[in-house]
Scaffold this motif. Sequence first.
Motif, PDB file in Angstrom:
ATOM      1  N   ARG A   1      -6.358   1.969   0.592  1.00 24.93           N
ATOM      2  CA  ARG A   1      -5.344   2.887   0.054  1.00 24.93           C
ATOM      3  C   ARG A   1      -5.260   2.827  -1.469  1.00 24.93           C
ATOM      4  O   ARG A   1      -5.089   3.858  -2.132  1.00 24.93           O
ATOM      5  CB  ARG A   1      -3.986   2.559   0.679  1.00 24.93           C
ATOM      6  CG  ARG A   1      -3.899   2.899   2.166  1.00 24.93           C
ATOM      7  CD  ARG A   1      -2.522   2.569   2.715  1.00 24.93           C
ATOM      8  NE  ARG A   1      -2.437   2.874   4.142  1.00 24.93           N
ATOM      9  CZ  ARG A   1      -1.357   2.660   4.885  1.00 24.93           C
ATOM     10  NH1 ARG A   1      -0.272   2.127   4.314  1.00 24.93           N
ATOM     11  NH2 ARG A   1      -1.357   2.966   6.169  1.00 24.93           N
ATOM     12  N   LEU A   2      -5.357   1.634  -2.018  1.00 21.34           N
ATOM     13  CA  LEU A   2      -5.289   1.520  -3.476  1.00 21.34           C
ATOM     14  C   LEU A   2      -6.464   2.213  -4.148  1.00 21.34           C
ATOM     15  O   LEU A   2      -6.310   2.845  -5.198  1.00 21.34           O
ATOM     16  CB  LEU A   2      -5.262   0.048  -3.887  1.00 21.34           C
ATOM     17  CG  LEU A   2      -3.902  -0.657  -3.840  1.00 21.34           C
ATOM     18  CD1 LEU A   2      -4.071  -2.127  -4.205  1.00 21.34           C
ATOM     19  CD2 LEU A   2      -2.903   0.008  -4.782  1.00 21.34           C
ATOM     20  N   GLN A   3      -7.649   2.118  -3.560  1.00 25.61           N
ATOM     21  CA  GLN A   3      -8.824   2.768  -4.133  1.00 25.61           C
ATOM     22  C   GLN A   3      -8.699   4.285  -4.052  1.00 25.61           C
ATOM     23  O   GLN A   3      -9.077   5.003  -4.975  1.00 25.61           O
ATOM     24  CB  GLN A   3     -10.083   2.284  -3.426  1.00 25.61           C
ATOM     25  CG  GLN A   3     -10.451   0.855  -3.764  1.00 25.61           C
ATOM     26  CD  GLN A   3     -11.596   0.332  -2.924  1.00 25.61           C
ATOM     27  OE1 GLN A   3     -11.793   0.743  -1.787  1.00 25.61           O
ATOM     28  NE2 GLN A   3     -12.368  -0.590  -3.488  1.00 25.61           N
ATOM     29  N   VAL A   4      -8.180   4.784  -2.927  1.00 21.88           N
ATOM     30  CA  VAL A   4      -7.947   6.225  -2.798  1.00 21.88           C
ATOM     31  C   VAL A   4      -6.958   6.690  -3.859  1.00 21.88           C
ATOM     32  O   VAL A   4      -7.148   7.721  -4.515  1.00 21.88           O
ATOM     33  CB  VAL A   4      -7.426   6.567  -1.390  1.00 21.88           C
ATOM     34  CG1 VAL A   4      -6.954   8.022  -1.318  1.00 21.88           C
ATOM     35  CG2 VAL A   4      -8.511   6.319  -0.345  1.00 21.88           C
ATOM     36  N   ALA A   5      -5.890   5.903  -4.051  1.00 23.56           N
ATOM     37  CA  ALA A   5      -4.891   6.247  -5.069  1.00 23.56           C
ATOM     38  C   ALA A   5      -5.509   6.214  -6.463  1.00 23.56           C
ATOM     39  O   ALA A   5      -5.234   7.086  -7.301  1.00 23.56           O
ATOM     40  CB  ALA A   5      -3.712   5.279  -4.991  1.00 23.56           C
TER      41      ALA A   5
END
Length: 295
Positions: A127-131
């Motif tokens: 999720r952090l990478q997508v964000a």
Amino acid sequence: MAHSSDARAGLFYGIGAYTLWGLLPLYLHLLTAVPPAQVLANRILWSLLLLLAIVAATRRLRPLVAAARGRVLAMLVASAALIGINWFVYIWSVTNAHLVEASLGYFINPLLNVALGMLLLGERLNRLQVAAVGVAALGVAIFAAGGGGALWVSLVLALSFGFYGLIRKVAAIDALGGLTMETLILAPFALVVLVQANQGGTAAFGHDRTLDLLLVLAGPVTAAPLLLFAAGARRLRYTTVGLLQFIAPTLQFLLAVLVYREPVRATQLATFALIWLGCGLYAWSSIRAARALPA
């Protein structure tokens, strides 16, 4: 103990490589009187001589020839074209006061690598990478909507180096062999540029000893950080390498603003704020992933 020493050496090599890349504009600014195409041509040819000497000294010629065939050779032709474009645009951007946009391109690059890994290599994003990728994309969109500047510089540098890295990741050849073959592929084009400049009376080389020395130094200036990077990457976790990537564009941005006094507009500041936020999210994601790995 040996592993710890190896990691420290890798960190030293990695920091050295990205610091040299970050300080590269200081060298290129000494060549503002030379057309970018001639700077690139000299960079290719002097790098090739140095790399061939290293290959010969380390007795790597036979493995290099054996590896650079068929599909690998075709991939190296593509990667040579991409790195040639990347080098030319970067040289042009530095000598034409667009270093801010160039640094933006290299801030985007690590996040673009994450996106390419997901889209083309089937890698999964947390999720952090997508964000992080989403925030960076928003920053680029704001820059584009604001107009002005040279967004194409940022995008060409990010895309060319991103796809270059992708090809080199999957090509079955080591860093030294791959770089040597790429410069060998580009060498005929470099020779054409210099021959035409000489025939047209615009050749920069051969008229001033100081300038000649600076052009000859293009070889080690190009090869040294690449060889340091290769040595560091073998000793470091991939996540650590990803974090070190931000050293170079940070130094480039500081040089652009503090040394060369390039103007920074409000839209650029907004873009950089979002890019840095994206980089921060990516860095935090990398740190969390590294901590989750068994010791």
